[in-house]
Design an enzyme around this catalytic site. Structure first.
Site, mmCIF file in Angstrom:
data_model
loop_
_atom_site.group_PDB
_atom_site.id
_atom_site.type_symbol
_atom_site.label_atom_id
_atom_site.label_comp_id
_atom_site.label_asym_id
_atom_site.label_seq_id
_atom_site.Cartn_x
_atom_site.Cartn_y
_atom_site.Cartn_z
ATOM 1 N N PHE A 1 5.789 -2.437 -5.290
ATOM 2 C CA PHE A 1 6.448 -1.777 -4.158
ATOM 3 C C PHE A 1 6.671 -0.293 -4.415
ATOM 4 O O PHE A 1 7.500 0.338 -3.760
ATOM 5 C CB PHE A 1 7.761 -2.483 -3.796
ATOM 6 N N GLY B 1 -1.245 -1.290 3.011
ATOM 7 C CA GLY B 1 -0.293 -1.817 2.039
ATOM 8 C C GLY B 1 1.149 -1.538 2.395
ATOM 9 O O GLY B 1 2.040 -2.285 2.013
ATOM 10 N N GLU B 2 1.390 -0.439 3.079
ATOM 11 C CA GLU B 2 2.770 -0.022 3.281
ATOM 12 C C GLU B 2 3.208 -0.012 4.734
ATOM 13 O O GLU B 2 4.382 -0.220 5.025
ATOM 14 C CB GLU B 2 2.964 1.385 2.692
ATOM 15 N N LYS C 1 -8.934 1.101 6.241
ATOM 16 C CA LYS C 1 -7.798 2.017 6.155
ATOM 17 C C LYS C 1 -6.659 1.264 5.479
ATOM 18 O O LYS C 1 -6.588 0.038 5.543
ATOM 19 C CB LYS C 1 -7.378 2.486 7.550
#
Ligand code: MOS
Length: 760
Positions: free
Chosen positions: A238, A726-727, A723
């Site tokens: 994270f 992940g966040e 693209k």
């Protein structure tokens, strides 16, 4: 120059399971804390109990005499460590145990090394430390706080905000705050270190093995090649593993001191002070618009906290410059250093906090104008990058709004505040838009075809649980024409080709492109081998003339004419064939570099540049979030009943894993919106809730039905079309929830997390 062999489908392999799933569920996957060596000793840490001051006395006699203890190390006997090279994005820590000065509560002041972890921990409690305490700066208003404006030289401006504000028909203005948060990956951050002469090997919990290597090499004055960092599995990151941390240096120091392998595994409370956190932020935002909803000016100012011991790149307003087609914008940041533990990036750092303010205030504007919130956003849709005027390489944010509204049933929303009920519960619908900015990094991968027709592909990246092993296996299998189980993907080792951090949502695009290119290069090597080979039906073929399937290359114009990799290797007397592939970030175009720097996370990383050949700006992912909330007006209880999350992530390489990422991000967003807050004791500067029972994260009971959708097309700025997603799953969730709360109750909550007292 590599060539794409065939255009990939927009969604490939939606059903491919995690290739490492079996290893994980059977316990065969080895995390850093699972590695052990003969004679391995264990280290435990002693942390300061004050936030500022000086150690005046250390009494280690009782600890040293405790059973099993091999060494007690403090600043008095640690020996001098060097300060490693500067790193702008991920500052390396101040070397630990070098002097008596304390700059935050939780700073390491001693380390005990013992035969067992329990013995080390027991002895650590016997170390007695006497301090000379100074008055700490724990709040930006405290006298010792050290503010700095424009800390990263990334403040942005376009047009004339003051003039546009003065002439505007409508303005809205508000102040927003967000709380400090702690990453809390489940896997305890662990370093296991061992020396062989002057060569150091560590197993480490990190998202950034090459940075850990640089830190350790720097600290001990070694050449990079003398240090090997391995991280084959990491129990979550994270962002906590993007920087490198003093405990990893301490593990290596302990191993050198006792001349044995040493494992140092952080306790949960140590995870709250030792591996960074999201800062506290305060933001002032002002938006001006015409009566028809056209934005004319945005002024965004953000303040966030940092540690005295180090700062890290963390702009919170820069996302605002890229989000809407507004001619006059300022985005300014200020950082205030305090006597708090180090800050690090935490999932969508800065973008998440900035989006909360921007998307909340746009919601306020929509009520002021009597306009539907989606309509307001569409009216100001940034069809081109608003900072440079360049086309995005791809953008399907409009489709995110449309698909999201459809899936959510936005049309059923009663526009008036407090108009929707379910029994005693007030019901509210809120939404938010998301423009993300991702990292574009350099990467190298290596592909090898073996004589048995299986492939080995590798790069020194990490898989922090997101699915890197699986996705890279798929991408290699796709280019080489192999079944997924014929490809072995290896990562997590600095002896492998250099890969960037698993961060900034950039690894899939960077590593995926490098893997793709290495496999194309490998096919080219095979074709090179047979270029003068009369026996080969592939003689004279270029990469564009062949198709790969079933472990075999064939002529595209006549697929009956071809041969297997294994046959070619055997005929040429080779055991295997290898090729490297690189991914270079998109190149700079003259004159637009400054604009590009400003709008991009490139801002954050200083590497994303404009693609000159296409006159486009490499786009990151976009999204729209929709939340249905319920509020009990008498008890102030907030329940989130539904969330719809639609994302344009370019080509989705593995839909199952992508969905999982988006769900995880959404849960993180619910935590940010309603639960998570790292509390600091105002007297001692101690983290007051440093356990998983005191620090609230969203659990199953807090998580409603989450509907995840994907729209958009493969992005042309990289060969795999992906693209980063992940966040951004986290981004927009807090604003959508807060906007839903307003719609339900008429209460505008501008401070996260949203707690019961704010709703009573
Ligand atoms: Mo993310 S904060 O780039 O792991």
């Amino acid at each position: 120059m590599t060539t794409t062999m065939a255009a990939p489908p927009a969604v490939a392999g939606s059903g491919v399971d995690r290739v490492d799933g079996r290893l994980k569920v059977t316990g065969a996957a080895r995390y850093p804390s699972d590695f052990s060596l003969p004679e391995m000793a264990h280290a435990a840490l002693v942390r300061s109990t004050i936030a500022a001051g000086t150690i005046v006395r250390l009494d280690t006699d009782r600890a040293a005499a405790s059973p099993g203890v091999l060494a007690v190390i403090t600043h008095e006997n640690a020996g001098r460590l060097r300060k490693a090279r500067r790193n702008m994005v991920y500052p390396l820590p101040t070397p630990p145990l070098q002097n008596a000065k304390i700059s935050y509560n939780g700073q390491y002041v001693a380390m005990v090394v013992a035969e067992t972890r329990q013995q080390a921990a027991a002895a650590a409690r016997l170390v007695e430390v006497t301090y000379d305490r100074d008055e700490p700066a724990l709040h930006p208003r405290d006298s010792g706080a050290k503010p700095r404006s424009n800390p990263y030289f990334m403040d942005m401006k376009r047009g004339n905000v003051m003039a546009a504000m003065a002439a505007a028909e409508v303005t809205v203005e508000a102040t927003f705050t967000t709380s400090a948060q702690t990453h809390n990956p489940l896997g305890p951050f662990t370093t296991m270190a061992h020396w062989a002469g002057d060569a150091l090997t560590v197993y480490d919990s990190t998202q950034n093995p090459f940075l850990v290597r640089a830190m350790l090499a720097g600290s001990f004055g070694l050449a990079d090649e003398k240090v090997r960092v391995l991280s084959p599995f990491v129990g979550g990151g994270f962002g906590a593993g993007l920087r490198s941390w003093p405990h990893s240096i301490l593990a290596a120091l302990a191993a050198r001191t006792v001349n044995r392998p040493v494992q140092l595994s952080l306790t949960r409370p140590e995870m709250f002070t030792g591996i960074g956190r999201r800062p506290t932020t305060g933001q002032r935002l002002k938006i001006a618009a015409a009566r028809d909803g056209t934005l004319v000016a945005i002024d965004h100012y953000g303040v966030s906290t940092a540690s005295m011991s180090s700062d890290s790149l963390y702009p919170i307003t820069i996302g605002t410059t890229a989000a809407y087609a507004c001619p006059n914008v300022t985005a300014r940041d200020k950082r205030v250093r305090l006597n708090i533990p180090p800050i690090s990036h935490m999932r969508a750092p800065g973008i998440a906090e900035g989006n909360f303010a921007l998307e909340s205030l746009l919601d306020e504007l929509s009520y002021e104008l009597g306009m539907d919130p989606i309509e307001l956003r569409l009216r100001n849709y940034a069809a081109v990058d608003p900072q440079t005027g360049l086309r995005w390489s791809s953008k399907a944010l409009r489709e995110c709004y449309e698909a999201g509204a459809e899936r959510f049933g936005w049309a059923e929303r009663e526009p008036a505040v407090g108009a929707m009920h379910d029994g005693r519960w007030l019901v509210g619908y809120g939404m938010a838009g998301v423009t993300f900015i991702q990292n574009h990094a350099k990467c190298r991968a290596r592909a090898t075809m073996r004589h048995d027709g299986t492939a080995h592909v590798c790069s020194g990246a990490t898989d922090i649980g997101t699915g890197t092993y699986t996705v890279m296996t798929q991408l290699a299998a796709e280019v080489l024409g192999l079944a997924v189980d014929r490809v072995e993907f290896e990562l997590g080792d600095t002896r492998l080709p250099r890969a960037p951090e698993a961060g900034g949502s950039g690894l899939t695009a960077a590593l995926g492109s490098a893997v793709h290119n290495s496999c194309v290069a490998l096919v080219q090597r095979f074709l090179g081998l047979v270029s003068n080979d009369q026996k080969s039906p592939l003689q004279g073929c270029a990469v564009g003339d062949v198709v790969a399937s079933d472990g075999r290359l064939a002529r595209a114009d006549d697929e009956s004419r071809g041969e297997s990799y294994a046959e070619i290797l055997q005929r040429h007397g080779l055991d295997e064939l290898t090729a490297d592939g690189d991914r270079a970030p998109p190149r700079a175009a003259k004159g637009v570099l400054v604009g590009a720097l400003a709008v991009s996370w490139l801002g954050r990383f200083g590497r994303e540049l404009v693609d000159a050949s296409h006159a486009t700006i490499p786009a990151s992912a976009f999204g729209a979030r929709f939340a249905e909330v319920r509020v009990d007006p008498e008890l102030g209880i907030l329940r989130i009943s539904r969330i719809v999350s639609v994302t344009d992530g370019g080509r989705i390489v593995n839909e199952k894993l992508a969905r999982s990422q988006l769900i995880g991000g959404t849960v993180g967003g619910i935590g940010m919106a309603t639960l998570e807050e790292t509390a600091t004791d105002p007297g001692s500067g101690r983290v007051a809730n440093a356990t998983l029972s005191d620090y609230l994260v969203a659990v199953n009971a807090d998580v409603p039905d989450i509907d995840v959708g994907f729209v958009g097309e493969p992005d042309p700025s990289n060969p795999i079309g992906a693209k980063g997603i992940g966040e951004l799953g986290l981004v927009g969730v807090a604003a959508a929830i807060a906007n839903g709360v307003y719609h339900a109750t008429g209460r505008r909550i501008r401070s996260l997390p949203i707690t019961i007292d704010q709703l009573l």
